[in-house]
Design an enzyme around this catalytic site. Structure first.
Site, mmCIF file in Angstrom:
data_model
loop_
_atom_site.group_PDB
_atom_site.id
_atom_site.type_symbol
_atom_site.label_atom_id
_atom_site.label_comp_id
_atom_site.label_asym_id
_atom_site.label_seq_id
_atom_site.Cartn_x
_atom_site.Cartn_y
_atom_site.Cartn_z
ATOM 1 N N GLU A 33 37.794 4.012 51.473
ATOM 2 C CA GLU A 33 38.781 2.938 51.331
ATOM 3 C C GLU A 33 38.446 1.745 52.227
ATOM 4 O OE1 GLU A 33 40.986 2.807 49.116
ATOM 5 O OE2 GLU A 33 41.481 4.840 48.512
ATOM 6 N N ASP A 174 34.791 9.041 39.653
ATOM 7 C CA ASP A 174 34.699 7.808 38.870
ATOM 8 C C ASP A 174 33.774 6.731 39.432
ATOM 9 O OD1 ASP A 174 36.474 7.525 40.968
ATOM 10 O OD2 ASP A 174 38.154 6.804 39.763
ATOM 11 N N GLU A 267 49.506 9.199 34.665
ATOM 12 C CA GLU A 267 48.396 9.659 35.507
ATOM 13 C C GLU A 267 47.585 10.737 34.788
ATOM 14 O OE1 GLU A 267 48.227 8.290 39.551
ATOM 15 O OE2 GLU A 267 47.916 7.349 37.606
ATOM 16 N N GLU A 288 42.697 0.065 35.418
ATOM 17 C CA GLU A 288 41.465 0.476 34.746
ATOM 18 C C GLU A 288 41.411 0.109 33.257
ATOM 19 O OE1 GLU A 288 41.432 2.335 38.578
ATOM 20 O OE2 GLU A 288 42.994 2.310 37.037
ATOM 21 N N THR A 391 34.571 -1.832 43.264
ATOM 22 C CA THR A 391 35.590 -1.021 42.593
ATOM 23 C C THR A 391 37.016 -1.403 42.987
ATOM 24 O OG1 THR A 391 36.026 1.274 41.880
ATOM 25 C CG2 THR A 391 35.766 0.864 44.265
#
Length: 491
Positions: A33, A174, A267, A288, A391
């Site tokens: 993160e 991902d 989700e 996304e 991302t």
């Protein structure tokens, strides 16, 4: 803020950052993160600052306060990569390094999501350590894939043993696949693209069913979870970047039907049952699906993708807007709200929506316009397009990676090139041969016409027989096209 055109607010934020942020604090931070949000955000802001009207210092983009802050933040993460495998721990203490009791289990995405930011940092600062550790982590994951070519969800970074063996394209995995493609585009790196294409074959062979992607056991390929996760909706956009637009559109339409069913993406979505999964009914306004719509619209101009964007805007406005922002939807079945708004809603969801509907935004530049800046290393072209989003949707200008050649061998090559040029100009008779793959060397002159070189004139004592002036064949580059798309041989 710069993309949205809010120059004054961008300047205010930059001023606040320039006042100083202290990373020497006793805090345990997520390595993943911190990289995508802090390092990526600072690098992007640094590269966009001149375009935003910020007065930059001499030497930009090879120097600047935001770049120095990004480097400082990234150095705080480096201790996490000091493992026997080169794969990083998931958490690091910004003051003390990795805690002695830190768990060695890290998700795959937490290992493979560094090459975009770290390679950019290495190229801008001239310090190769960042790109080196990112590449080593990527190669470690590649080395430890299963015999059928899949990777699991979590791995022990000390022993390289897979702890969670579910293989798929969603949560926990991902952005690893995303960064192989984007790293290949950013760095024009054939090895990274080859890795992804091999994974892509295995993913299609074992996880793809009727244009859905399921979760399977990484060694056997047997289905373990027949669910669609909202995080997987990035995949059609990623497929469009490698030119696989037809497959991308078919999968996108599957995901779009789920959106139409609920007014958002839950989700988890049970594919056989066609409904939400218990305790996974929420929609935290993730980006996304909209991200994929933006990429696919740039590739196809299909108006259906604009319809998705319109639906998203209307749904978010109707369902989640509250007095002080936009709230997470706790349950899509009845549209109950939660008392929170995730940071990625502003950083990604709104940004991708804006770019979907703004065809003239500078981010979509096709190379017809650009800026030339002067650096200590010569002229540099910037803002010509082809931006690579990390991302967390922070755009990186790939041209900037070629502005700051601080490594000594690169400076030597320029000096050798100039010396060679003047030498050849005097003889007026010479032949050139193809440059070797590593790009170092001098021209192969006709031995009868070549002037005698004085002893010690060359930096290298080894005789070099290749020219820096020739244009080597680069088959991988031929697969790169404008607008940031990579096309395969069969497209």
């Amino acid at each position: 803020l710069q993309i949205l055109g809010n120059v004054s607010e961008f300047q205010r934020v930059v001023n606040v950052l320039q006042e100083g942020v202290d990373f020497d604090i006793d805090v345990n931070a997520s390595v993943f993160e911190t990289n995508i949000r802090v390092v990526g955000g600072l690098l992007s802001a640094h590269l966009l600052s001149k375009k935003a009207g910020v007065e930059v210092e001499v030497g930009w983009p090879c120097s600047g306060p935001l770049l120095r802050m990004a480097e400082e933040a990234a150095r705080k993460l480096l201790p996490a990569f000091q493992t026997p495998t080169g794969m990083p721990y998931g958490t690091v203490n910004l003051l003390h390094g990795v805690n002695p009791g830190e768990t060695p289990v890290t998700c795959t995405a937490g290992i493979g999501t560094f090459i975009v930011e770290f390679a950019t940092l290495s190229h801008l600062t001239g310090d190769p350590v960042f790109e080196d550790v990112a590449r080593k982590a990527l190669k470690a994951l590649w080395k430890n894939r299963s015999d059928i070519g899949l990777v699991g969800n979590h791995i022990d970074v000390v022993t390289a043993k897979w702890v969670a063996q579910d293989a798929g394209i969603g949560a926990g995995v991902d952005s690893y696949f995303e960064y192989l493609v984007k790293g290949a585009i950013l760095l024009q790196d054939e090895e990274l693209m080859s890795m992804f294409l091999e994974y892509n074959k295995a993913i299609k062979n074992y996880t793809k069913f009727d244009d859905w992607y399921l979760w399977v056991q990484m060694y056997k390929g047997t289905v373990s979870m027949p669910v669609f996760q909202s995080l997987e909706a990035y995949w059609p956009g990623l497929q469009s970047l490698i030119g696989d637009v037809d497959n991308a559109m078919r999968t996108f339409l599957n995901y779009y039907t789920v959106w139409k069913q609920f007014g958002g993406l839950p989700e988890f979505y049970n594919i056989p049952q066609g409904y939400t999964v218990d305790k996974r009914e929420g929609y935290p306004l993730r980006p996304e699906l909209i991200e994929s719509a933006m990429y696919l619209y740039r590739a196809t101009r299909d108006p259906m993708l604009l319809e998705l964007g319109r639906d998203a805007v209307e749904s978010i406005e109707k369902i989640s807007k509250v007095d002080c922002g936009f709230a997470t939807i706790k349950d899509l079945r009845d549209h109950r709200l939660d008392n929170r708004m995730e940071s990625f809603f502003l950083a990604e969801t709104v940004k991708y929506l804006y770019l979907l509907f703004d065809p003239d935004n500078f981010i979509h530049n096709d190379g017809s316009a650009f800026d030339v800046v002067i650096t200590p290393y010569g002229e540099c072209v910037l803002n010509a397009g082809g931006y690579v989003f990390n991302t967390e949707a922070h755009p990186i200008d790939p041209a900037a990676l070629h502005c700051c050649r601080k490594r000594k061998e690169e400076q030597w090559e320029v000096e050798d090139l100039m010396r060679e040029f003047y030498s050849l100009k005097k003889t007026k008779k010479f032949t050139l041969k193809r440059v070797s793959g590593h790009g170092k060397g001098e021209s192969a002159k006709d031995p009868e016409d070549a002037p005698t070189e004085k002893s010690g004139e060359k930096r290298n004592s080894k005789k070099r027989s290749h020219s820096l002036l020739s244009c080597p064949s680069q088959s991988f580059n031929s697969k790169l096209a404008v607008l940031g798309q990579v096309f395969l041989d069969n497209t």
